[in-house]
Every structure is written in C-alpha cells, then in structure tokens.
Design a protein around this motif. Structure first.
Motif, PDB file in Angstrom:
ATOM      1  N   THR A   2       0.839  -1.188   0.000  1.00 37.89           N
ATOM      2  CA  THR A   2       0.000   0.000   0.000  1.00 37.89           C
ATOM      3  C   THR A   2       0.880   1.247   0.000  1.00 37.89           C
ATOM      4  OG1 THR A   2      -0.079   0.155   2.400  1.00 37.89           O
ATOM      5  CG2 THR A   2      -1.737  -1.247   1.336  1.00 37.89           C
ATOM      6  N   PRO A   3       0.348   2.397  -0.435  1.00 35.56           N
ATOM      7  CA  PRO A   3       1.145   3.635  -0.393  1.00 35.56           C
ATOM      8  C   PRO A   3       1.625   3.965   1.014  1.00 35.56           C
ATOM      9  CG  PRO A   3      -0.811   3.946  -1.762  1.00 35.56           C
ATOM     10  CD  PRO A   3      -0.932   2.609  -1.109  1.00 35.56           C
ATOM     11  N   ASP A   4       0.812   3.655   2.030  1.00 39.82           N
ATOM     12  CA  ASP A   4       1.223   3.914   3.410  1.00 39.82           C
ATOM     13  C   ASP A   4       2.428   3.071   3.788  1.00 39.82           C
ATOM     14  OD1 ASP A   4      -0.819   5.731   3.748  1.00 39.82           O
ATOM     15  OD2 ASP A   4      -2.182   4.290   4.686  1.00 39.82           O
ATOM     16  N   THR A   5       2.456   1.830   3.339  1.00 32.51           N
ATOM     17  CA  THR A   5       3.559   0.931   3.647  1.00 32.51           C
ATOM     18  C   THR A   5       4.836   1.382   2.967  1.00 32.51           C
ATOM     19  OG1 THR A   5       1.978  -0.883   3.826  1.00 32.51           O
ATOM     20  CG2 THR A   5       4.279  -1.480   3.601  1.00 32.51           C
ATOM     21  N   ALA A   6       4.748   1.844   1.716  1.00 34.86           N
ATOM     22  CA  ALA A   6       5.927   2.230   0.951  1.00 34.86           C
ATOM     23  C   ALA A   6       6.685   3.386   1.585  1.00 34.86           C
ATOM     24  CB  ALA A   6       5.535   2.592  -0.474  1.00 34.86           C
ATOM     25  N   SER A   7       5.965   4.317   2.205  1.00 35.36           N
ATOM     26  CA  SER A   7       6.608   5.500   2.761  1.00 35.36           C
ATOM     27  C   SER A   7       6.981   5.345   4.238  1.00 35.36           C
ATOM     28  CB  SER A   7       5.703   6.713   2.588  1.00 35.36           C
ATOM     29  OG  SER A   7       4.497   6.523   3.306  1.00 35.36           O
ATOM     30  N   ARG A   8       6.643   4.245   4.839  1.00 36.72           N
ATOM     31  CA  ARG A   8       6.936   4.055   6.261  1.00 36.72           C
ATOM     32  C   ARG A   8       8.422   3.875   6.500  1.00 36.72           C
ATOM     33  NH1 ARG A   8       3.200  -0.432   8.721  1.00 36.72           N
ATOM     34  NH2 ARG A   8       4.657  -0.118  10.411  1.00 36.72           N
ATOM     35  N   ASN A   9       8.876   4.394   7.639  1.00 35.11           N
ATOM     36  CA  ASN A   9      10.274   4.266   8.021  1.00 35.11           C
ATOM     37  C   ASN A   9      10.483   3.275   9.156  1.00 35.11           C
ATOM     38  OD1 ASN A   9      11.124   6.194   6.169  1.00 35.11           O
ATOM     39  ND2 ASN A   9      10.688   7.860   7.578  1.00 35.11           N
ATOM     40  N   SER A  10       9.402   2.787   9.731  1.00 35.00           N
ATOM     41  CA  SER A  10       9.510   1.900  10.881  1.00 35.00           C
ATOM     42  C   SER A  10       8.459   0.788  10.801  1.00 35.00           C
ATOM     43  CB  SER A  10       9.323   2.715  12.166  1.00 35.00           C
ATOM     44  OG  SER A  10       9.453   1.889  13.287  1.00 35.00           O
ATOM     45  N   SER A  19       4.128  -9.747   6.953  1.00 37.45           N
ATOM     46  CA  SER A  19       4.072  -9.133   5.610  1.00 37.45           C
ATOM     47  C   SER A  19       5.472  -8.702   5.184  1.00 37.45           C
ATOM     48  CB  SER A  19       3.104  -7.949   5.610  1.00 37.45           C
ATOM     49  OG  SER A  19       3.458  -7.025   6.609  1.00 37.45           O
ATOM     50  N   SER A  20       6.329  -9.696   5.045  1.00 35.85           N
ATOM     51  CA  SER A  20       7.726  -9.416   4.713  1.00 35.85           C
ATOM     52  C   SER A  20       7.872  -8.707   3.366  1.00 35.85           C
ATOM     53  CB  SER A  20       8.546 -10.704   4.729  1.00 35.85           C
ATOM     54  OG  SER A  20       8.038 -11.631   3.794  1.00 35.85           O
ATOM     55  N   ALA A  21       7.004  -8.999   2.410  1.00 38.68           N
ATOM     56  CA  ALA A  21       7.110  -8.355   1.093  1.00 38.68           C
ATOM     57  C   ALA A  21       6.969  -6.842   1.210  1.00 38.68           C
ATOM     58  CB  ALA A  21       6.054  -8.911   0.147  1.00 38.68           C
ATOM     59  N   ASP A  22       6.053  -6.382   2.050  1.00 38.32           N
ATOM     60  CA  ASP A  22       5.873  -4.939   2.249  1.00 38.32           C
ATOM     61  C   ASP A  22       7.097  -4.310   2.911  1.00 38.32           C
ATOM     62  OD1 ASP A  22       3.369  -5.034   1.116  1.00 38.32           O
ATOM     63  OD2 ASP A  22       2.298  -5.071   3.032  1.00 38.32           O
ATOM     64  N   VAL A  23       7.629  -4.999   3.906  1.00 40.47           N
ATOM     65  CA  VAL A  23       8.801  -4.477   4.615  1.00 40.47           C
ATOM     66  C   VAL A  23       9.995  -4.440   3.674  1.00 40.47           C
ATOM     67  CG1 VAL A  23      10.367  -4.813   6.567  1.00 40.47           C
ATOM     68  CG2 VAL A  23       7.931  -5.326   6.830  1.00 40.47           C
ATOM     69  N   PHE A  24      10.204  -5.506   2.905  1.00 37.85           N
ATOM     70  CA  PHE A  24      11.331  -5.552   1.970  1.00 37.85           C
ATOM     71  C   PHE A  24      11.184  -4.508   0.864  1.00 37.85           C
ATOM     72  CE2 PHE A  24      12.013 -10.264   3.112  1.00 37.85           C
ATOM     73  CZ  PHE A  24      12.851  -9.911   4.159  1.00 37.85           C
ATOM     74  N   ALA A  25       9.970  -4.300   0.388  1.00 42.84           N
ATOM     75  CA  ALA A  25       9.735  -3.291  -0.646  1.00 42.84           C
ATOM     76  C   ALA A  25      10.076  -1.900  -0.123  1.00 42.84           C
ATOM     77  CB  ALA A  25       8.287  -3.341  -1.122  1.00 42.84           C
ATOM     78  N   ALA A  26       9.677  -1.609   1.107  1.00 39.18           N
ATOM     79  CA  ALA A  26      10.009  -0.310   1.694  1.00 39.18           C
ATOM     80  C   ALA A  26      11.517  -0.177   1.891  1.00 39.18           C
ATOM     81  CB  ALA A  26       9.276  -0.125   3.020  1.00 39.18           C
ATOM     82  N   ALA A  27      12.162  -1.266   2.335  1.00 41.85           N
ATOM     83  CA  ALA A  27      13.608  -1.238   2.576  1.00 41.85           C
ATOM     84  C   ALA A  27      14.403  -1.097   1.284  1.00 41.85           C
ATOM     85  CB  ALA A  27      14.036  -2.498   3.319  1.00 41.85           C
ATOM     86  N   SER A  28      13.829  -1.518   0.172  1.00 48.28           N
ATOM     87  CA  SER A  28      14.543  -1.339  -1.095  1.00 48.28           C
ATOM     88  C   SER A  28      14.496   0.110  -1.559  1.00 48.28           C
ATOM     89  CB  SER A  28      14.005  -2.280  -2.174  1.00 48.28           C
ATOM     90  OG  SER A  28      12.684  -1.943  -2.495  1.00 48.28           O
ATOM     91  N   ASP A  29      13.527   0.887  -1.058  1.00 44.10           N
ATOM     92  CA  ASP A  29      13.442   2.318  -1.379  1.00 44.10           C
ATOM     93  C   ASP A  29      14.264   3.180  -0.432  1.00 44.10           C
ATOM     94  OD1 ASP A  29      11.755   1.968  -3.527  1.00 44.10           O
ATOM     95  OD2 ASP A  29       9.928   2.282  -2.353  1.00 44.10           O
ATOM     96  N   HIS A  30      14.283   2.819   0.850  1.00 43.82           N
ATOM     97  CA  HIS A  30      14.976   3.606   1.866  1.00 43.82           C
ATOM     98  C   HIS A  30      15.186   2.718   3.094  1.00 43.82           C
ATOM     99  CE1 HIS A  30      10.627   4.044   2.515  1.00 43.82           C
ATOM    100  NE2 HIS A  30      10.925   4.037   3.792  1.00 43.82           N
ATOM    101  N   PRO A  31      16.177   3.041   3.929  1.00 41.55           N
ATOM    102  CA  PRO A  31      16.388   2.246   5.138  1.00 41.55           C
ATOM    103  C   PRO A  31      15.151   2.312   6.046  1.00 41.55           C
ATOM    104  CG  PRO A  31      18.289   3.633   4.722  1.00 41.55           C
ATOM    105  CD  PRO A  31      17.211   4.060   3.760  1.00 41.55           C
ATOM    106  N   VAL A  32      14.804   1.178   6.623  1.00 44.52           N
ATOM    107  CA  VAL A  32      13.672   1.123   7.550  1.00 44.52           C
ATOM    108  C   VAL A  32      14.145   0.549   8.890  1.00 44.52           C
ATOM    109  CG1 VAL A  32      11.897   0.916   5.765  1.00 44.52           C
ATOM    110  CG2 VAL A  32      12.898  -1.144   6.725  1.00 44.52           C
ATOM    111  N   GLU A  33      13.513   1.025   9.935  1.00 47.41           N
ATOM    112  CA  GLU A  33      13.805   0.545  11.283  1.00 47.41           C
ATOM    113  C   GLU A  33      12.844  -0.598  11.602  1.00 47.41           C
ATOM    114  OE1 GLU A  33      14.222   2.402  15.760  1.00 47.41           O
ATOM    115  OE2 GLU A  33      12.820   3.324  14.339  1.00 47.41           O
TER     116      GLU A  33
END
Length: 151
Positions: A2-10, A19-33
């Motif tokens: 989701t758009p909310d997931t993509a922009s999340r930092n944590s 939901s590892s796919a969402d976390v990995f997708a966000a981490a491929s755009d920017h570092p996530v905590e």
C-alpha cells in the motif's frame, strides 16, 4: 504494498514475518527501522544503500585527511589523495576540489550519499577523458535543420 507501507520508516518485528514483502519493498526504497520488544531496533536497507554509505564514510575520511594538512592549495592537497585529479588543469583541480567539498557537505547535511558520490564520479570521469586525449579535438556541431543519416 500500500502507499502507506511504501513510505513508512519503521516496522514492528512481527510485521517482518506477517508481511515481509511490504517491509522488503520499503527497505529497497529507503532504510527502515525494525523495532523489537526484546532488544535494540535493527535497520534494514538495500546493499546499494549500504555501499553508498560506506563510500561516503571513505570520502569523509579522505576529506578530513586533506583538511588537516596546511601546505598547498585545496586542489593540490586533494590531488595527493585523488591522483586522477592531476589530469586536470591547475584551475580545474581547484574547481574540482571546491565542487567535491560542497557536494560532500550537502551529503553529510542531508544524509544523501549520492550527492557527493555523483560529483566525485563526474569529476573522475572528466579527468579520465582528458587523460585519454578527449576534449582536444574540434567539435563538429550539426545544424538544427540538417537531418542526421542513419549509420
């Protein structure tokens, strides 16, 4: 994702398993905590982000070494640490040194490693082209109205 997931930092560690796919997708755009209840939070980032950060730290170490010396101009001191700069003219070395230093300051201030690394790469490629003899040949400009033939 989701758009909310993509922009999340944590993310919570439980989200990593649910939901590892969402976390990995966000981490491929920017570092996530990834926060954990039982320990210190972890940071998940792409390998390219990690390489860029390491390269920026290496550049910082070289710039600190340059700044501790007081002999010569900035361009001369940087040429000792970046020998490819010797392919540039003395004026070019000074401009290069100033540009790299400004880009590095911007990178450190914003956390965007690509600013300094792109400037460094651009100048190194320019020096390499000059060393190869490029830039001395006259440039043949094409007229805007003249069609270009296919090879």
């Amino acid at each position: 994702m989701t758009p909310d997931t993509a922009s999340r930092n944590s993310f919570q560690s439980s989200e990593l398993s649910r939901s590892s796919a969402d976390v990995f997708a966000a981490a491929s755009d920017h570092p996530v905590e990834v926060t954990r209840r039982d320990g210190e939070s972890l940071v998940l980032m792409s390998e390219s982000e990690n390489r860029a950060r390491n390269s920026l730290l290496e550049l910082a170490a070289q710039l600190i070494a340059v700044s501790t010396s007081l002999e010569g101009t900035l361009g001369e001191r940087m040429s000792d640490h970046f020998p490819w700069m010797l392919a540039l003219s003395p004026e070019g070395r000074e401009t290069c040194a100033t540009d790299i230093l400004a880009a590095a300051r911007a990178s450190f201030a914003t956390g965007q490693a690509h600013l300094a690394l792109a400037e460094l790469t651009s100048w190194r490629e320019t020096a390499t082209a000059l060393a190869a003899g490029l830039g001395h040949a006259p440039v043949e400009w094409l007229d805007e109205d003249e069609p270009v033939e296919r090879p």
